[in-house]
Design a protein around this motif. Structure first.
Motif, PDB file in Angstrom:
ATOM      1  N   GLY A 115       0.783  -1.378   0.014  1.00  0.00           N
ATOM      2  CA  GLY A 115      -0.032  -0.120  -0.060  1.00  0.00           C
ATOM      3  C   GLY A 115       0.791   1.228   0.077  1.00  0.00           C
ATOM      4  O   GLY A 115       0.918   2.092  -0.699  1.00  0.00           O
TER       5      GLY A 115
ATOM      6  N   MET B 227      -7.363   2.286  -2.476  1.00  0.00           N
ATOM      7  CA  MET B 227      -6.795   1.003  -3.004  1.00  0.00           C
ATOM      8  C   MET B 227      -6.146   0.682  -1.631  1.00  0.00           C
ATOM      9  O   MET B 227      -6.598  -0.731  -1.026  1.00  0.00           O
ATOM     10  CB  MET B 227      -5.604   0.973  -3.928  1.00  0.00           C
ATOM     11  CG  MET B 227      -5.956   1.498  -5.243  1.00  0.00           C
ATOM     12  SD  MET B 227      -7.414   0.782  -6.092  1.00  0.00           S
ATOM     13  CE  MET B 227      -6.518  -0.644  -7.131  1.00  0.00           C
ATOM     14  N   SER B 228      -5.315   1.515  -0.663  1.00  0.00           N
ATOM     15  CA  SER B 228      -4.779   0.840   0.546  1.00  0.00           C
ATOM     16  C   SER B 228      -5.713   0.802   1.550  1.00  0.00           C
ATOM     17  O   SER B 228      -5.531  -0.270   2.273  1.00  0.00           O
ATOM     18  CB  SER B 228      -3.578   1.704   0.937  1.00  0.00           C
ATOM     19  OG  SER B 228      -2.880   2.060  -0.310  1.00  0.00           O
TER      20      SER B 228
ATOM     21  N   SER C 217      -8.659  -2.269   1.344  1.00  0.00           N
ATOM     22  CA  SER C 217      -8.195  -3.607   0.905  1.00  0.00           C
ATOM     23  C   SER C 217      -8.034  -4.385   2.464  1.00  0.00           C
ATOM     24  O   SER C 217      -8.560  -5.438   2.760  1.00  0.00           O
ATOM     25  CB  SER C 217      -6.826  -3.721   0.403  1.00  0.00           C
ATOM     26  OG  SER C 217      -6.284  -5.141   0.387  1.00  0.00           O
TER      27      SER C 217
ATOM     28  N   THR D  80     -11.884  -5.146   3.848  1.00  0.00           N
ATOM     29  CA  THR D  80     -12.754  -6.205   3.341  1.00  0.00           C
ATOM     30  C   THR D  80     -12.010  -7.350   3.549  1.00  0.00           C
ATOM     31  O   THR D  80     -12.619  -8.585   3.862  1.00  0.00           O
ATOM     32  CB  THR D  80     -12.624  -5.965   1.822  1.00  0.00           C
ATOM     33  OG1 THR D  80     -11.435  -5.557   1.313  1.00  0.00           O
ATOM     34  CG2 THR D  80     -13.702  -4.806   1.225  1.00  0.00           C
ATOM     35  N   THR D  81     -10.660  -7.605   3.672  1.00  0.00           N
ATOM     36  CA  THR D  81      -9.933  -8.672   4.047  1.00  0.00           C
ATOM     37  C   THR D  81     -10.257  -9.172   5.402  1.00  0.00           C
ATOM     38  O   THR D  81     -10.690 -10.342   5.861  1.00  0.00           O
ATOM     39  CB  THR D  81      -8.222  -8.695   4.137  1.00  0.00           C
ATOM     40  OG1 THR D  81      -7.948  -8.230   2.664  1.00  0.00           O
ATOM     41  CG2 THR D  81      -7.712 -10.018   4.527  1.00  0.00           C
TER      42      THR D  81
ATOM     43  N   ASN E  42     -12.615  -8.788  -1.209  1.00  0.00           N
ATOM     44  CA  ASN E  42     -11.433  -8.166  -1.341  1.00  0.00           C
ATOM     45  C   ASN E  42     -11.202  -7.653  -2.821  1.00  0.00           C
ATOM     46  O   ASN E  42     -11.051  -6.570  -3.167  1.00  0.00           O
ATOM     47  CB  ASN E  42     -10.263  -8.805  -0.572  1.00  0.00           C
ATOM     48  CG  ASN E  42      -9.106  -7.630  -0.449  1.00  0.00           C
ATOM     49  OD1 ASN E  42      -9.105  -6.434  -0.395  1.00  0.00           O
ATOM     50  ND2 ASN E  42      -7.730  -8.295  -0.811  1.00  0.00           N
ATOM     51  N   ASN E  43     -11.408  -8.988  -3.683  1.00  0.00           N
ATOM     52  CA  ASN E  43     -11.112  -8.588  -5.001  1.00  0.00           C
ATOM     53  C   ASN E  43     -12.209  -7.597  -5.671  1.00  0.00           C
ATOM     54  O   ASN E  43     -11.976  -6.699  -6.536  1.00  0.00           O
ATOM     55  CB  ASN E  43     -11.288 -10.099  -5.832  1.00  0.00           C
ATOM     56  CG  ASN E  43     -10.048 -10.876  -5.601  1.00  0.00           C
ATOM     57  OD1 ASN E  43      -9.009 -10.233  -5.236  1.00  0.00           O
ATOM     58  ND2 ASN E  43     -10.167 -12.045  -5.504  1.00  0.00           N
TER      59      ASN E  43
ATOM     60  N   MET F  98     -11.009  -4.319  -4.852  1.00  0.00           N
ATOM     61  CA  MET F  98     -10.008  -3.781  -5.528  1.00  0.00           C
ATOM     62  C   MET F  98     -10.403  -3.308  -7.193  1.00  0.00           C
ATOM     63  O   MET F  98     -10.222  -2.329  -7.648  1.00  0.00           O
ATOM     64  CB  MET F  98      -8.883  -4.834  -5.791  1.00  0.00           C
ATOM     65  CG  MET F  98      -8.254  -5.151  -4.394  1.00  0.00           C
ATOM     66  SD  MET F  98      -7.145  -3.924  -3.932  1.00  0.00           S
ATOM     67  CE  MET F  98      -8.385  -3.199  -2.740  1.00  0.00           C
TER      68      MET F  98
END
Lengths: 315, 259
Positions: free
Chosen positions: B34, B86-87, B90, B93-94, B177-178, B181
């Motif tokens: 990230g 993005m950072s 992620s 959601t993970t 997570n995908n 993104m």
């Protein structure tokens, strides 16, 4: 409001929970004494997890009352979190954290946590303290999950499907661990769909099917309750007429294979067979019997419940 | 949730939050993709633009400043957008996928604290990026020093406040997570266009510029640009950013799923 020490550890009265049209839990009541290992047993989708999630306040029930150590899971949420440790199904952790970092983090959440050293020792994770979560085996991850449920020094531990996906060796280790948990005076609420697990660990078991409570009893009591057909095999000291045995109400059928006689029936079948033969001066040798176990009870009480309800033998 | 957090004594609350914050920072440090992208890419762009001589010629069509100078705020906002879109989503959601948020909701610490800790970590990365790019543009490439440093601080702060909830919204809407993104990328490219990454804002036709002024990235570029070139930024872009901050944060908080 503090957690009370009188009364049952867990009390559920008339719990109902539906998701849209689907009734997950239907008028369920049960009570767990302090210090018990209490099993919640049932097939997949029976409503076990929903019941437990309502009990610990993660879901609000549509109807009914839940008390844990006298606390209301909704109103006394904060206090409840301090005294109830939970291990939920399929909870993972970030790969790049070490075991002791995870334990220290979760330890910091609680008012009176337990010592990490002690817990790590009890769970056999000493050699893994500096390991990343990523590198742990399934059994080690599960032991860590149990450790996180216990790190707050809870009075009730809720463990949901804790041995799912474990190999038999890891499963046995985890069972040993649960017995040690009880020695710490923790009440254990164990959700499982494994008969063997309930039979080996639980003081009492609640059998749940399709959101309803089917039975509550000791594992032995549940086994005995199943009216499953029993089987007795033996060799007779001298030939005899089948009618001698068929005259007994316990006996339903007889089959001979060479020397061996197989008798199926119900109730006190062995006694009935031995007594009927003895009255004729005949002795039975090499008696073998298939006793019904919790698994039979489980299948009997869950699959045939609808028929039984129709016959009025279960309400 | 509020009654829940109030019930924890404050010393222990601070201790628990501090641990959570340290853990999030540690995890970011151990998987630095990230910050590597969020700081690395803007710095790389700054160096490339800075090394091209033509970018240092003053241009009448850009209002008398060089292309390099006009790109400095765009590069800062590119970094902020990368971090926000993005950072930030992620790890959230993970954590949801792993069941970490669900697990936290069974402890005395509410899962919203993890969100707060993650926001603080990413905000720190964002501030570091902005400082490096702005100082670097002045010190290494001779861009004019900001007329209103306080204006820059406020503009960058409001930009973070306006863009980060967009990342939270992405985390709220994505199931995996995908998915996060992908949504992040889909939002990133059109908004970067309006920030002026491909077509500098002074060269935009009137209608595009009007749209740009009302996008969070366009307003952010305008506020930072004005602080550098003219002085304390006008109220317009600051209000736009504040409006996005409030509206998106509200939406994200309504839509965010903890499990």
């Amino acid at each position: 409001m503090g957690a009370s020490s009188d009364g049952p550890a867990v009390e559920v009265i008339g719990l109902c929970k539906r998701y849209g049209e689907v009734v997950a839990v239907d008028d369920l009541s049960l009570s767990v004494q302090e210090g018990e290992i209490f099993g919640v047993l049932g097939p997949n989708g029976a409503g076990k997890t929903t019941t437990v999630e309502c009990a610990i306040g993660l879901r609000s029930p549509d109807a009914g009352k839940v008390r844990l150590l006298g606390l209301d899971p909704q109103a006394d949420r904060a206090e409840l979190r301090e005294v109830v440790g939970v291990q939920l199904q399929s909870g993972a952790l970030p790969d790049k954290l070490r075991v002791d970092e995870i334990l220290e983090l979760y330890r910091s959440f609680y008012r009176r946590p337990t010592e990490v050293d002690e817990l790590v020792g009890a769970l056999g994770l000493e050699t893994k303290r500096r390991s990343y979560y990523r590198s742990l085996s399934g059994g080690q991850r599960q032991r860590l999950n149990v450790a996180l449920a216990l790190i707050g020094n809870p009075r009730i531990a809720v463990l949901d499907e804790m041995t799912t996906g474990l190999d038999p060796q890891a499963r046995r280790e985890t069972w040993g661990l649960i017995r040690r948990v009880r020695e710490r005076n923790v009440t254990v609420l164990l959700v499982t769909h494994l008969m063997e697990e309930a039979e080996r660990l639980c003081d009492r078991v609640a059998l749940i099917d399709r959101g309803r409570l089917v039975a509550i009893d000791t594992p032995a009591g549940l086994s005995a309750r199943a009216s499953t057909t029993k089987l007795v095999r033996f060799s007779a000291s001298s030939p005899f007429d089948d009618a001698i045995l068929l005259a007994r109400p316990e006996v339903s059928s007889i089959e001979r294979r060479g020397e061996r006689v197989s008798v199926t029936g119900s109730g006190e079948l062995v006694n009935a067979v031995v007594l009927a033969l003895a009255a004729e001066g005949i002795t039975a040798h090499g008696i073998e019997m298939d006793r019904s176990n919790l698994e039979d009870a489980f299948l009997e009480l869950t699959t045939h419940r609808q028929d039984l309800v129709a016959e009025g033998s279960l309400s | 949730m509020s009654a829940h957090s109030l019930a924890l004594p404050s010393a222990r609350r601070r201790g628990a939050f501090w641990r959570l914050l340290r853990t999030e920072a540690l995890l970011t440090w151990r998987r630095p993709i990230g910050p590597a992208v969020g700081i690395g890419l803007p710095v790389l762009l700054l160096v490339i633009f800075g090394e091209v001589p033509a970018f240092h010629h003053r241009s009448a069509s850009l209002g008398g400043i060089s292309a390099f100078t006009s790109y400095v705020p765009v590069v800062v906002i590119l970094g902020l957008a990368l971090i926000a879109l993005m950072s930030l989503p992620s790890p959230l959601t993970t954590y949801r996928e792993l069941g970490v948020l669900h697990r936290l909701s069974t402890t005395p610490v509410p899962p919203s604290w993890l969100l707060a800790a993650q926001l603080l970590v990413q905000a720190t990365v964002a501030v570091a990026m902005a400082v490096v790019v702005l100082l670097g543009s002045v010190a290494a490439f001779g861009s004019p020093a900001p007329r209103s440093p306080i204006g820059v601080v406020i503009a960058v702060g409001l930009s973070i406040a306006g863009l980060f909830p967009l990342g939270l919204l992405v985390a709220a809407l994505a199931k995996t997570n995908n998915g996060a993104m992908m949504i992040g990328r889909l939002v990133l490219f059109p908004t970067l266009f309006f920030a002026g990454l491909w077509l500098p804002r002074p060269l935009m036709p009137r209608v595009l510029l009007d749209i740009s002024n009302y996008t969070p990235l366009g307003a952010a570029v305008e506020a930072i640009q004005d602080s550098i070139l003219h002085g304390f930024p006008p109220v317009g872009p600051l209000l736009v950013l504040a409006g996005y901050a409030v509206a998106l944060a509200y939406l994200a908080s309504r839509l965010f799923r903890w499990e």
